[in-house]
Design a protein around this motif. Structure first.
Motif, mmCIF file in Angstrom:
data_model
loop_
_atom_site.group_PDB
_atom_site.id
_atom_site.type_symbol
_atom_site.label_atom_id
_atom_site.label_comp_id
_atom_site.label_asym_id
_atom_site.label_seq_id
_atom_site.Cartn_x
_atom_site.Cartn_y
_atom_site.Cartn_z
ATOM 1 N N SER A 120 0.936 -1.300 -0.074
ATOM 2 C CA SER A 120 -0.017 0.010 0.209
ATOM 3 C C SER A 120 0.869 1.066 0.082
ATOM 4 O O SER A 120 1.995 1.122 0.238
ATOM 5 C CB SER A 120 -0.974 0.165 1.369
ATOM 6 O OG SER A 120 -0.014 -0.024 2.509
ATOM 7 N N ARG A 121 0.034 2.299 -0.281
ATOM 8 C CA ARG A 121 1.095 3.563 -0.261
ATOM 9 C C ARG A 121 1.233 4.192 1.092
ATOM 10 O O ARG A 121 0.454 3.691 2.057
ATOM 11 C CB ARG A 121 0.325 4.731 -1.040
ATOM 12 C CG ARG A 121 0.486 4.444 -2.759
ATOM 13 C CD ARG A 121 -0.137 5.575 -3.590
ATOM 14 N NE ARG A 121 -1.430 5.862 -3.148
ATOM 15 C CZ ARG A 121 -2.417 5.944 -3.955
ATOM 16 N NH1 ARG A 121 -2.009 6.207 -5.164
ATOM 17 N NH2 ARG A 121 -3.680 6.551 -3.352
ATOM 18 N N ALA A 122 2.071 5.113 1.399
ATOM 19 C CA ALA A 122 2.530 5.409 2.707
ATOM 20 C C ALA A 122 1.138 6.300 3.425
ATOM 21 O O ALA A 122 1.016 6.227 4.623
ATOM 22 C CB ALA A 122 3.745 6.325 2.775
ATOM 23 N N ASP A 123 0.333 6.769 2.252
ATOM 24 C CA ASP A 123 -0.533 7.926 3.047
ATOM 25 C C ASP A 123 -2.156 7.113 3.195
ATOM 26 O O ASP A 123 -2.945 7.900 3.135
ATOM 27 C CB ASP A 123 -0.960 8.962 2.085
ATOM 28 C CG ASP A 123 -0.947 8.592 0.552
ATOM 29 O OD1 ASP A 123 -1.009 7.365 0.218
ATOM 30 O OD2 ASP A 123 -1.505 9.669 -0.149
ATOM 31 N N GLU A 124 -2.145 5.852 2.840
ATOM 32 C CA GLU A 124 -3.311 5.050 3.155
ATOM 33 C C GLU A 124 -3.429 4.267 4.274
ATOM 34 O O GLU A 124 -2.546 3.883 4.913
ATOM 35 C CB GLU A 124 -3.275 3.989 1.861
ATOM 36 C CG GLU A 124 -3.526 4.709 0.486
ATOM 37 C CD GLU A 124 -3.378 3.426 -0.764
ATOM 38 O OE1 GLU A 124 -4.073 3.703 -1.576
ATOM 39 O OE2 GLU A 124 -2.637 2.279 -0.393
#
Length: 106
Positions: free
Chosen positions: A93-97
């Motif tokens: 996943s992305r860091a901001d999710e």
């Protein structure tokens, strides 16, 4: 003229009723406790109800899987579904999710 009469035995009058009671007791017992008796029928009914519930759960699960497959089919590829499955399988996943896993989503 005198004739000789057989004396009726007291035990003789109870033979037919005793056989009848034994006959009815034997078949009565097996009607309740036998392989196809009332208790076995009750057990079969409980198994049938439990298996119907299990069948309903499996049908719902199958419908859910069929819907997911339909979303991933060639003609109507849902990009969100594809993205969700790829992220789940690759565990990325992305860091901001924020990721919340639901065990029904696989």
């Amino acid at each position: 003229m005198w004739t000789k009469h057989h004396k009726k035995r007291k035990l003789g009058r109870f033979v037919i009723p005793a056989m009848t009671v034994a006959f009815l007791s034997y078949f009565g017992y097996h009607c309740i406790h036998g392989d196809y008796g009332l208790r076995a029928t009750e057990t079969f009914e409980h198994q049938r109800v439990a298996r119907e519930k299990e069948l309903a759960i499996l049908k719902a699960k199958r419908e859910h899987l069929e819907n997911q497959v339909a979303l991933l089919s060639d003609g109507s590829l849902d990009k969100d579904m594809l993205d969700e499955k790829a992220r789940y399988q690759l565990n990325m996943s992305r860091a901001d999710e924020i990721v919340i896993f639901n065990h029904y989503s696989n």
